[in-house]
Design a protein around this motif. Structure first.
Motif, PDB file in Angstrom:
ATOM      1  N   HIS A 199      71.725  90.776  94.648  1.00 52.26           N
ATOM      2  CA  HIS A 199      71.115  91.148  95.923  1.00 52.26           C
ATOM      3  C   HIS A 199      70.272  89.996  96.465  1.00 52.26           C
ATOM      4  CE1 HIS A 199      72.078  95.485  95.594  1.00 52.26           C
ATOM      5  NE2 HIS A 199      71.979  95.249  94.288  1.00 52.26           N
ATOM      6  N   PRO A 200      70.186  89.840  97.779  1.00 50.91           N
ATOM      7  CA  PRO A 200      69.312  88.804  98.338  1.00 50.91           C
ATOM      8  C   PRO A 200      67.848  89.160  98.126  1.00 50.91           C
ATOM      9  CG  PRO A 200      70.190  90.203 100.076  1.00 50.91           C
ATOM     10  CD  PRO A 200      70.909  90.603  98.821  1.00 50.91           C
ATOM     11  N   ALA A 201      66.996  88.149  98.196  1.00 49.75           N
ATOM     12  CA  ALA A 201      65.554  88.377  98.075  1.00 49.75           C
ATOM     13  C   ALA A 201      65.069  89.267  99.214  1.00 49.75           C
ATOM     14  CB  ALA A 201      64.807  87.047  98.094  1.00 49.75           C
ATOM     15  N   LEU A 202      64.065  90.077  98.938  1.00 51.78           N
ATOM     16  CA  LEU A 202      63.511  90.966  99.948  1.00 51.78           C
ATOM     17  C   LEU A 202      62.603  90.221 100.918  1.00 51.78           C
ATOM     18  CD1 LEU A 202      62.597  93.991  97.651  1.00 51.78           C
ATOM     19  CD2 LEU A 202      64.732  93.580  98.903  1.00 51.78           C
ATOM     20  N   PHE A 203      61.948  89.155 100.412  1.00 52.27           N
ATOM     21  CA  PHE A 203      61.036  88.360 101.230  1.00 52.27           C
ATOM     22  C   PHE A 203      60.717  87.088 100.449  1.00 52.27           C
ATOM     23  CE2 PHE A 203      58.693  91.745  99.005  1.00 52.27           C
ATOM     24  CZ  PHE A 203      57.905  91.003  98.147  1.00 52.27           C
ATOM     25  N   PRO A 204      60.159  86.074 101.111  1.00 54.22           N
ATOM     26  CA  PRO A 204      59.787  84.847 100.396  1.00 54.22           C
ATOM     27  C   PRO A 204      58.716  85.134  99.351  1.00 54.22           C
ATOM     28  CG  PRO A 204      59.850  84.466 102.763  1.00 54.22           C
ATOM     29  CD  PRO A 204      59.957  85.950 102.566  1.00 54.22           C
ATOM     30  N   PRO A 205      58.711  84.401  98.234  1.00 60.27           N
ATOM     31  CA  PRO A 205      57.736  84.647  97.162  1.00 60.27           C
ATOM     32  C   PRO A 205      56.302  84.653  97.681  1.00 60.27           C
ATOM     33  CG  PRO A 205      59.372  83.049  96.460  1.00 60.27           C
ATOM     34  CD  PRO A 205      59.619  83.282  97.914  1.00 60.27           C
ATOM     35  N   GLY A 206      55.544  85.661  97.251  1.00 58.19           N
ATOM     36  CA  GLY A 206      54.127  85.734  97.561  1.00 58.19           C
ATOM     37  C   GLY A 206      53.781  86.383  98.867  1.00 58.19           C
ATOM     38  N   ARG A 207      54.749  86.683  99.694  1.00 60.15           N
ATOM     39  CA  ARG A 207      54.427  87.179 101.029  1.00 60.15           C
ATOM     40  C   ARG A 207      54.013  88.639 101.030  1.00 60.15           C
ATOM     41  NH1 ARG A 207      58.273  85.805 106.035  1.00 60.15           N
ATOM     42  NH2 ARG A 207      57.334  83.776 105.529  1.00 60.15           N
ATOM     43  N   GLU A 208      54.638  89.455 100.206  1.00 64.90           N
ATOM     44  CA  GLU A 208      54.384  90.894 100.229  1.00 64.90           C
ATOM     45  C   GLU A 208      54.316  91.447  98.807  1.00 64.90           C
ATOM     46  OE1 GLU A 208      57.187  93.060 102.618  1.00 64.90           O
ATOM     47  OE2 GLU A 208      57.456  91.370 104.003  1.00 64.90           O
ATOM     48  N   PHE A 209      53.957  92.735  98.733  1.00 64.91           N
ATOM     49  CA  PHE A 209      53.991  93.488  97.489  1.00 64.91           C
ATOM     50  C   PHE A 209      55.257  94.330  97.461  1.00 64.91           C
ATOM     51  CE2 PHE A 209      53.453  97.462  95.228  1.00 64.91           C
ATOM     52  CZ  PHE A 209      52.906  97.078  94.027  1.00 64.91           C
ATOM     53  N   SER A 210      56.004  94.263  96.372  1.00 67.54           N
ATOM     54  CA  SER A 210      57.171  95.126  96.189  1.00 67.54           C
ATOM     55  C   SER A 210      57.375  95.343  94.695  1.00 67.54           C
ATOM     56  CB  SER A 210      58.428  94.505  96.810  1.00 67.54           C
ATOM     57  OG  SER A 210      59.540  95.368  96.636  1.00 67.54           O
ATOM     58  N   TYR A 211      57.191  96.575  94.273  1.00 65.06           N
ATOM     59  CA  TYR A 211      57.254  96.924  92.856  1.00 65.06           C
ATOM     60  C   TYR A 211      58.682  96.773  92.346  1.00 65.06           C
ATOM     61  CZ  TYR A 211      56.026  99.651  88.682  1.00 65.06           C
ATOM     62  OH  TYR A 211      55.783 100.074  87.407  1.00 65.06           O
ATOM     63  N   SER A 212      58.885  95.916  91.361  1.00 66.42           N
ATOM     64  CA  SER A 212      60.233  95.619  90.885  1.00 66.42           C
ATOM     65  C   SER A 212      60.237  95.435  89.380  1.00 66.42           C
ATOM     66  CB  SER A 212      60.766  94.349  91.559  1.00 66.42           C
ATOM     67  OG  SER A 212      62.012  93.976  91.023  1.00 66.42           O
ATOM     68  N   ASN A 213      61.059  96.219  88.702  1.00 66.28           N
ATOM     69  CA  ASN A 213      61.197  96.077  87.252  1.00 66.28           C
ATOM     70  C   ASN A 213      61.803  94.741  86.854  1.00 66.28           C
ATOM     71  OD1 ASN A 213      60.220  98.733  86.695  1.00 66.28           O
ATOM     72  ND2 ASN A 213      62.190  99.547  87.352  1.00 66.28           N
ATOM     73  N   THR A 214      62.539  94.116  87.775  1.00 69.67           N
ATOM     74  CA  THR A 214      63.140  92.805  87.516  1.00 69.67           C
ATOM     75  C   THR A 214      62.079  91.785  87.112  1.00 69.67           C
ATOM     76  OG1 THR A 214      64.827  93.308  89.167  1.00 69.67           O
ATOM     77  CG2 THR A 214      64.576  90.994  88.529  1.00 69.67           C
ATOM     78  N   ASN A 215      60.909  91.865  87.729  1.00 65.98           N
ATOM     79  CA  ASN A 215      59.833  90.921  87.431  1.00 65.98           C
ATOM     80  C   ASN A 215      59.457  90.933  85.955  1.00 65.98           C
ATOM     81  OD1 ASN A 215      59.668  90.341  90.197  1.00 65.98           O
ATOM     82  ND2 ASN A 215      58.118  91.916  90.538  1.00 65.98           N
ATOM     83  N   LEU A 216      59.398  92.134  85.395  1.00 71.35           N
ATOM     84  CA  LEU A 216      58.956  92.251  84.001  1.00 71.35           C
ATOM     85  C   LEU A 216      60.033  91.854  83.015  1.00 71.35           C
ATOM     86  CD1 LEU A 216      56.114  93.176  82.987  1.00 71.35           C
ATOM     87  CD2 LEU A 216      56.579  93.522  85.416  1.00 71.35           C
ATOM     88  N   ILE A 217      61.299  92.038  83.372  1.00 71.47           N
ATOM     89  CA  ILE A 217      62.361  91.543  82.495  1.00 71.47           C
ATOM     90  C   ILE A 217      62.230  90.031  82.357  1.00 71.47           C
ATOM     91  CG2 ILE A 217      64.842  91.392  82.129  1.00 71.47           C
ATOM     92  CD1 ILE A 217      63.613  94.248  81.958  1.00 71.47           C
ATOM     93  N   LEU A 218      61.983  89.360  83.466  1.00 70.37           N
ATOM     94  CA  LEU A 218      61.804  87.906  83.419  1.00 70.37           C
ATOM     95  C   LEU A 218      60.591  87.519  82.587  1.00 70.37           C
ATOM     96  CD1 LEU A 218      62.682  87.087  87.122  1.00 70.37           C
ATOM     97  CD2 LEU A 218      63.969  86.351  85.104  1.00 70.37           C
TER      98      LEU A 218
END
Length: 413
Positions: A199-218
């Motif tokens: 999937h494409p990014a939802l927004f550029p890094p740091g711009r907004e808050f979006s809860y994502s489990n993907t972050n924690l896998i990394l």
């Protein structure tokens, strides 16, 4: 961490808890009595017998009635609620059943899946590596993990703070089909990332808050790379043991210690309610696979909120803890999200949701008060998480000026 959406569930309260809870010993409520266990975990038959002070009888009755009402309205099979202020007061009750097929009662000693509360442990592990100089929060994740879209721009801090812009793999339709086709299958971290990275990014890094489990896998992969240990082994050695959390674990597969509650979910291929105790939590991994008990979570709440182990030793450096507790707005009024932790009007901690189970573990530093809620369903009612409904009902009584409220979120696959 719900399967079909990235809904973030949080709560709020303040030091008014102390005044509401402090009182002489309470008598058991009249009527159908809930299970009652000593707060200290001793074999004594009741809080009174163990010498633990409890809430005033009137407050206890109101709390009992409020919990039962949420259970009725949300069709919750079983729930355990604990509220503690050291040296002042305690409220601990289990209601309903742990297993609908047998009628086995819900009790405070059960192992439960804690879903996204796992994030507090994974990010703690990361912050310990920051203190050791192994990683830096403002390093790009691409320095540690290959193949991440925008990996040269997304920092570890943005991953821990849910501001990376990466798509949440648990909202991917193909992932949903794969899991519901065989809930007992094992997923690898790289498989989970594959669902997200299509999937494409939802927004550029740091711009907004979006809860994502993907972050924690990394972040789990970063911990493994820089510690040289499997994530569960690192957390066991450097977080669980020093904190004295003997009944908290990062499972290897679908194993579930006994006694545990049966879980109930409607997050299935056909929408029918299913039992989930034997589902494999590997799909949650660093974002939501862990198991714990009420006793351990009571200890963990102040530990993670203060950054200190129960014996007073720093779990992470004070300067690092201060960074952790910087909680910018998280898109809900009065709520902020820091580094794997939230702060809602003073309550610090996290909640969790995995098919069949939900939890809420929060701490109010100003009052030294802990709230833990554990239940055996994740079935939403009118778009609202059951754990949020319990949090709101409880805090309306113990902290009426600062009520645990969050807007209902629409389910979205």
């Amino acid at each position: 961490m719900p399967l079909r959406s990235a809904r973030l569930r949080r709560g709020a309260a303040t030091a008014a808890v102390v005044a509401a809870l402090t009182a002489p010993l309470a008598a058991p409520p009249a009527g159908a009595a809930p299970s009652v266990a000593p707060v200290a975990g001793s074999p004594s038959p009741s809080p009174a017998a163990s010498g633990v002070r409890t809430v005033a009888p009137g407050v206890a009755r109101r709390l009992d009635a409020a919990v039962r009402e949420v259970m009725r309205a949300a069709h919750v099979p079983g729930v355990t609620v604990g509220v503690w202020t050291p040296g002042r007061s305690a409220y601990l009750r289990s209601f309903g059943v742990a297993d609908k097929s047998t009628g086995r009662p819900m009790t405070p000693d059960l192992y439960m899946r804690i879903g996204s509360e796992t994030k507090t442990f994974t990010v703690t592990a990361l912050l310990q590596l920051v203190d050791r100089g192994r990683v830096r929060l403002d390093d790009p994740v691409g320095r540690y993990v290959d193949g991440v879209p925008d990996g040269d721009r997304i920092t570890l801090r943005e991953l821990a703070g849910m501001r990376s812009g990466l798509f949440n793999y648990s909202e991917d339709d193909a992932f949903f089909r794969a899991l519901t086709a065989d809930p007992r299958r094992a997923f690898t971290p790289r498989e989970l990332l594959g669902y997200a990275f299509r999937h494409p990014a939802l927004f550029p890094p740091g711009r907004e808050f979006s809860y994502s489990n993907t972050n924690l896998i990394l972040l789990g992969l970063v911990v493994e790379k820089e510690s040289g240990q499997p994530l569960g082994d690192y957390i066991e050695r450097h977080v669980l043991r020093p904190a004295g959390l003997k009944d908290t674990l990062f499972p290897r597969g679908a194993g579930f210690p006994r006694p545990h509650a049966q879980g109930y979910t409607d997050q299935t291929a056909d929408g029918r309610v299913a039992e989930t105790a034997d589902w494999n939590p590997s799909w949650g991994w660093a974002a939501g696979a862990m198991i714990s008990t009420l006793r351990d979570l009571r200890v963990w709440a102040p530990t993670v909120a203060t950054g200190r182990f129960p014996d007073g030793r720093p779990m992470i450096a004070p300067a690092t803890q201060r960074q952790r507790l910087v909680t910018p707005s998280a898109a809900f009024p009065g709520a902020g999200y820091g580094l794997g932790i939230f702060d809602v009007r003073g309550w610090i901690g996290h909640n969790g949701s995995l098919p069949g189970y939900e939890s809420l573990t929060v701490y109010l530093p100003s009052a030294r008060t802990t709230l833990v809620v554990l239940l055996n369903t994740d079935i939403a009612r009118a778009g609202q998480e059951p754990s949020t409904l319990f949090g709101e009902a409880i805090t309306r009584i113990v902290s009426p000026g600062h009520v645990f409220t969050l807007p209902a979120q629409p389910a979205a696959r």
